[in-house]
Design a protein around this motif. Structure first.
Motif, PDB file in Angstrom:
ATOM      1  N   PRO A  38       0.816  -1.222   0.000  1.00 19.97           N
ATOM      2  CA  PRO A  38       0.000   0.000   0.000  1.00 19.97           C
ATOM      3  C   PRO A  38       0.855   1.280   0.000  1.00 19.97           C
ATOM      4  CG  PRO A  38      -0.913  -1.597   1.536  1.00 19.97           C
ATOM      5  CD  PRO A  38       0.427  -2.108   1.141  1.00 19.97           C
ATOM      6  N   SER A  39       1.944   1.266   0.784  1.00 23.30           N
ATOM      7  CA  SER A  39       2.838   2.421   0.794  1.00 23.30           C
ATOM      8  C   SER A  39       3.535   2.585  -0.546  1.00 23.30           C
ATOM      9  CB  SER A  39       3.883   2.279   1.903  1.00 23.30           C
ATOM     10  OG  SER A  39       3.284   2.307   3.180  1.00 23.30           O
ATOM     11  N   ALA A  40       3.946   1.460  -1.136  1.00 26.57           N
ATOM     12  CA  ALA A  40       4.626   1.523  -2.432  1.00 26.57           C
ATOM     13  C   ALA A  40       3.705   2.090  -3.508  1.00 26.57           C
ATOM     14  CB  ALA A  40       5.117   0.126  -2.833  1.00 26.57           C
ATOM     15  N   ILE A  41       2.457   1.635  -3.537  1.00 26.10           N
ATOM     16  CA  ILE A  41       1.506   2.133  -4.534  1.00 26.10           C
ATOM     17  C   ILE A  41       1.242   3.617  -4.316  1.00 26.10           C
ATOM     18  CG2 ILE A  41      -0.864   1.955  -5.380  1.00 26.10           C
ATOM     19  CD1 ILE A  41       0.998  -0.315  -6.270  1.00 26.10           C
ATOM     20  N   LYS A  42       1.154   4.038  -3.059  1.00 29.13           N
ATOM     21  CA  LYS A  42       0.943   5.459  -2.775  1.00 29.13           C
ATOM     22  C   LYS A  42       2.082   6.298  -3.340  1.00 29.13           C
ATOM     23  CE  LYS A  42       2.127   7.445   1.005  1.00 29.13           C
ATOM     24  NZ  LYS A  42       2.340   8.066   2.339  1.00 29.13           N
ATOM     25  N   HIS A  43       3.328   5.823  -3.167  1.00 26.00           N
ATOM     26  CA  HIS A  43       4.473   6.566  -3.703  1.00 26.00           C
ATOM     27  C   HIS A  43       4.450   6.593  -5.231  1.00 26.00           C
ATOM     28  CE1 HIS A  43       6.516   7.511  -0.005  1.00 26.00           C
ATOM     29  NE2 HIS A  43       6.546   6.255   0.375  1.00 26.00           N
ATOM     30  N   ILE A  44       4.093   5.479  -5.846  1.00 23.10           N
ATOM     31  CA  ILE A  44       4.050   5.431  -7.310  1.00 23.10           C
ATOM     32  C   ILE A  44       3.005   6.403  -7.846  1.00 23.10           C
ATOM     33  CG2 ILE A  44       3.456   3.972  -9.288  1.00 23.10           C
ATOM     34  CD1 ILE A  44       4.696   1.617  -7.692  1.00 23.10           C
ATOM     35  N   ILE A  45       1.835   6.437  -7.216  1.00 26.40           N
ATOM     36  CA  ILE A  45       0.789   7.371  -7.642  1.00 26.40           C
ATOM     37  C   ILE A  45       1.254   8.814  -7.456  1.00 26.40           C
ATOM     38  CG2 ILE A  45      -1.540   8.224  -7.116  1.00 26.40           C
ATOM     39  CD1 ILE A  45      -2.284   5.312  -6.442  1.00 26.40           C
ATOM     40  N   GLY A  46       1.896   9.076  -6.328  1.00 21.84           N
ATOM     41  CA  GLY A  46       2.402  10.430  -6.071  1.00 21.84           C
ATOM     42  C   GLY A  46       3.408  10.879  -7.110  1.00 21.84           C
ATOM     43  N   MET A  47       4.337   9.978  -7.489  1.00 21.86           N
ATOM     44  CA  MET A  47       5.322  10.335  -8.513  1.00 21.86           C
ATOM     45  C   MET A  47       4.664  10.529  -9.870  1.00 21.86           C
ATOM     46  SD  MET A  47       8.724   8.074  -7.643  1.00 21.86           S
ATOM     47  CE  MET A  47       7.912   6.497  -7.862  1.00 21.86           C
ATOM     48  N   THR A  48       3.679   9.688 -10.171  1.00 24.37           N
ATOM     49  CA  THR A  48       3.014   9.763 -11.473  1.00 24.37           C
ATOM     50  C   THR A  48       2.310  11.104 -11.664  1.00 24.37           C
ATOM     51  OG1 THR A  48       2.707   7.363 -11.501  1.00 24.37           O
ATOM     52  CG2 THR A  48       1.296   8.672 -12.964  1.00 24.37           C
ATOM     53  N   PHE A  49       1.683  11.595 -10.598  1.00 30.49           N
ATOM     54  CA  PHE A  49       0.943  12.859 -10.686  1.00 30.49           C
ATOM     55  C   PHE A  49       1.741  14.042 -10.127  1.00 30.49           C
ATOM     56  CE2 PHE A  49      -2.341   9.590 -10.897  1.00 30.49           C
ATOM     57  CZ  PHE A  49      -3.085  10.035 -11.979  1.00 30.49           C
ATOM     58  N   ARG A  50       3.051  13.807  -9.910  1.00 30.29           N
ATOM     59  CA  ARG A  50       3.982  14.851  -9.471  1.00 30.29           C
ATOM     60  C   ARG A  50       3.547  15.508  -8.164  1.00 30.29           C
ATOM     61  NH1 ARG A  50       5.925  17.678 -15.197  1.00 30.29           N
ATOM     62  NH2 ARG A  50       6.376  15.700 -16.256  1.00 30.29           N
ATOM     63  N   LYS A  51       3.046  14.684  -7.266  1.00 34.64           N
ATOM     64  CA  LYS A  51       2.664  15.146  -5.931  1.00 34.64           C
ATOM     65  C   LYS A  51       3.606  14.603  -4.861  1.00 34.64           C
ATOM     66  CE  LYS A  51      -1.147  17.072  -7.537  1.00 34.64           C
ATOM     67  NZ  LYS A  51      -1.284  18.551  -7.611  1.00 34.64           N
ATOM     68  N   HIS A  52       4.633  13.870  -5.275  1.00 36.87           N
ATOM     69  CA  HIS A  52       5.473  13.167  -4.307  1.00 36.87           C
ATOM     70  C   HIS A  52       6.273  14.109  -3.425  1.00 36.87           C
ATOM     71  CE1 HIS A  52       7.809  13.834  -7.935  1.00 36.87           C
ATOM     72  NE2 HIS A  52       8.945  13.602  -7.297  1.00 36.87           N
ATOM     73  N   ILE A  53       6.637  15.275  -3.933  1.00 37.47           N
ATOM     74  CA  ILE A  53       7.457  16.203  -3.150  1.00 37.47           C
ATOM     75  C   ILE A  53       6.721  16.654  -1.892  1.00 37.47           C
ATOM     76  CG2 ILE A  53       8.657  18.421  -3.202  1.00 37.47           C
ATOM     77  CD1 ILE A  53       9.942  16.308  -4.947  1.00 37.47           C
ATOM     78  N   LYS A  54       5.399  16.713  -1.938  1.00 41.90           N
ATOM     79  CA  LYS A  54       4.613  17.177  -0.790  1.00 41.90           C
ATOM     80  C   LYS A  54       4.206  16.050   0.157  1.00 41.90           C
ATOM     81  CE  LYS A  54       2.696  21.045  -3.437  1.00 41.90           C
ATOM     82  NZ  LYS A  54       1.461  21.707  -3.942  1.00 41.90           N
ATOM     83  N   ASP A  55       4.528  14.818  -0.169  1.00 44.97           N
ATOM     84  CA  ASP A  55       4.159  13.666   0.658  1.00 44.97           C
ATOM     85  C   ASP A  55       5.070  13.626   1.892  1.00 44.97           C
ATOM     86  OD1 ASP A  55       3.700  11.177   1.803  1.00 44.97           O
ATOM     87  OD2 ASP A  55       3.544  10.151  -0.121  1.00 44.97           O
ATOM     88  N   PRO A  56       4.503  13.594   3.115  1.00 49.50           N
ATOM     89  CA  PRO A  56       5.356  13.541   4.319  1.00 49.50           C
ATOM     90  C   PRO A  56       6.178  12.266   4.428  1.00 49.50           C
ATOM     91  CG  PRO A  56       3.034  13.234   4.872  1.00 49.50           C
ATOM     92  CD  PRO A  56       3.075  13.660   3.440  1.00 49.50           C
ATOM     93  N   ASP A  57       5.825  11.224   3.660  1.00 55.82           N
ATOM     94  CA  ASP A  57       6.602   9.986   3.672  1.00 55.82           C
ATOM     95  C   ASP A  57       7.651   9.950   2.563  1.00 55.82           C
ATOM     96  OD1 ASP A  57       5.305   8.892   5.869  1.00 55.82           O
ATOM     97  OD2 ASP A  57       3.698   8.057   4.633  1.00 55.82           O
TER      98      ASP A  57
END
Length: 313
Positions: A239-258
């Motif tokens: 679940p954490s891995a998928i969350k990171h992949i989605i964040g990178m795909t939509f360029r939201k990963h920089i704002k993710d606290p994880d």
């Protein structure tokens, strides 16, 4: 100009190989002295590039994918001999990042345009990363060194490797299967600015910006700034891995606290359980490792219109 073509004969479809012959003819027409050698086994491209430097070649051209390019980098590091690239792999991340044309049925003249860059392009010194293992062995990388999930995916790709490289669909399926089972482990990461202790799924030390041809993992990374941009993804399980992949795909990963992004000249990573390590998508060992930047270690030939966002100077 004296040029050595270092060709991975398994890379690229037959149509690409025909275009490569056209590109060779173009370089000869430009007055270049040209020699071609094909690789036969892993490590050959490094040996051939090192020999090119010893034999007085001006340019060594990697004809293949990111793995072939990585080997050529390792042979040319700190030699002053320039590296050219004619991309023929599955991902071609370096070429995509710097704007070197990539062959496809929609861009049939890409190989000749790549040859034009080799003959008339801009030479620039860029940094290389270097990973050092506990046994004292070292390896340079051009784009990234990954620890954890992405290295485990590369490892599964290597284990299933056929005489032909896996296509993107097969790589994606393999990646999803590895992601489902990967849980991560506790890690200590020491960098110039301090220390991180987290349960890590993946850590990537980037020299360039583009990652996996799809994601701009380190959007402010520079190829010539003397620094590594280190992305650390924390969490546990798929679940954490998928969350990171989605964040990178939509360029939201920089704002993710994880998701943590740091800039450093050197880092060390030790883990509770050994994690696989890759450089430029080639699995080469396990943690613990030390990773450092080597400023100006490689001369490359780039398009005149290479993206300015990749460089400080």
């Amino acid at each position: 100009m004296k040029i050595l073509l270092i060709v991975n004969p398994n890379a690229g479809p037959n149509v690409f190989k025909k275009q490569l012959r056209t590109a060779q003819d173009y370089l000869l027409q430009q007055g270049c002295e040209l020699k071609r050698v094909d690789t036969q086994a892993k490590g050959d491209a490094t040996r051939l590039a090192r020999q090119a430097a010893a034999d007085g070649f001006d340019v060594a051209v990697a004809v293949g994918g990111d793995g072939t390019i990585n080997e050529v980098c390792n042979g040319l590091a700190n030699s002053g001999v320039a590296m050219g690239v004619l991309p023929a792999g599955t991902a071609n991340v370096y070429a995509a990042d710097v704007g070197i044309p990539i062959w496809s049925p929609l861009t049939p003249d890409a190989v000749t345009k790549g040859a034009e860059i080799i003959a008339h392009g801009h030479r620039r010194q860029i940094d290389l990363g270097r990973v050092c293992f506990a046994d004292g062995s070292t390896r340079y990388f051009l784009m990234w060194c990954g620890i954890g999930l992405d290295a485990a995916i590369s490892q599964s790709k290597d284990a299933a490797r056929s005489p032909r490289p896996l296509n993107f669909a097969a790589w994606l399926i393999s990646g999803l299967m590895v992601t489902y089972d990967f849980i991560g482990t506790r890690a200590t990461i020491r960098m110039d600015e301090g220390e991180i202790k987290e349960r890590v799924l993946m850590a990537v030390a980037s020299n360039g910006q583009l990652y996996g041809r799809v994601w701009r993992l380190a959007p402010e990374a520079k190829l010539d700034d003397g620094l590594l941009d280190v992305a650390v993804m924390v969490g546990q399980g798929w679940p954490s891995a998928i969350k990171h992949i989605i964040g990178m795909t939509f360029r939201k990963h920089i704002k993710d606290p994880d998701f943590h992004l740091h800039r450093t000249r050197r880092l060390t990573i030790s883990t509770r359980e050994a994690l696989p390590v890759h450089v430029d998508a080639e699995t080469i060992g396990v943690t613990p490792v030390e990773v450092e930047i080597v400023p100006g270690a490689l001369t490359v030939i780039l398009p005149e219109d290479a993206p300015v966002r990749l460089f400080v100077n």
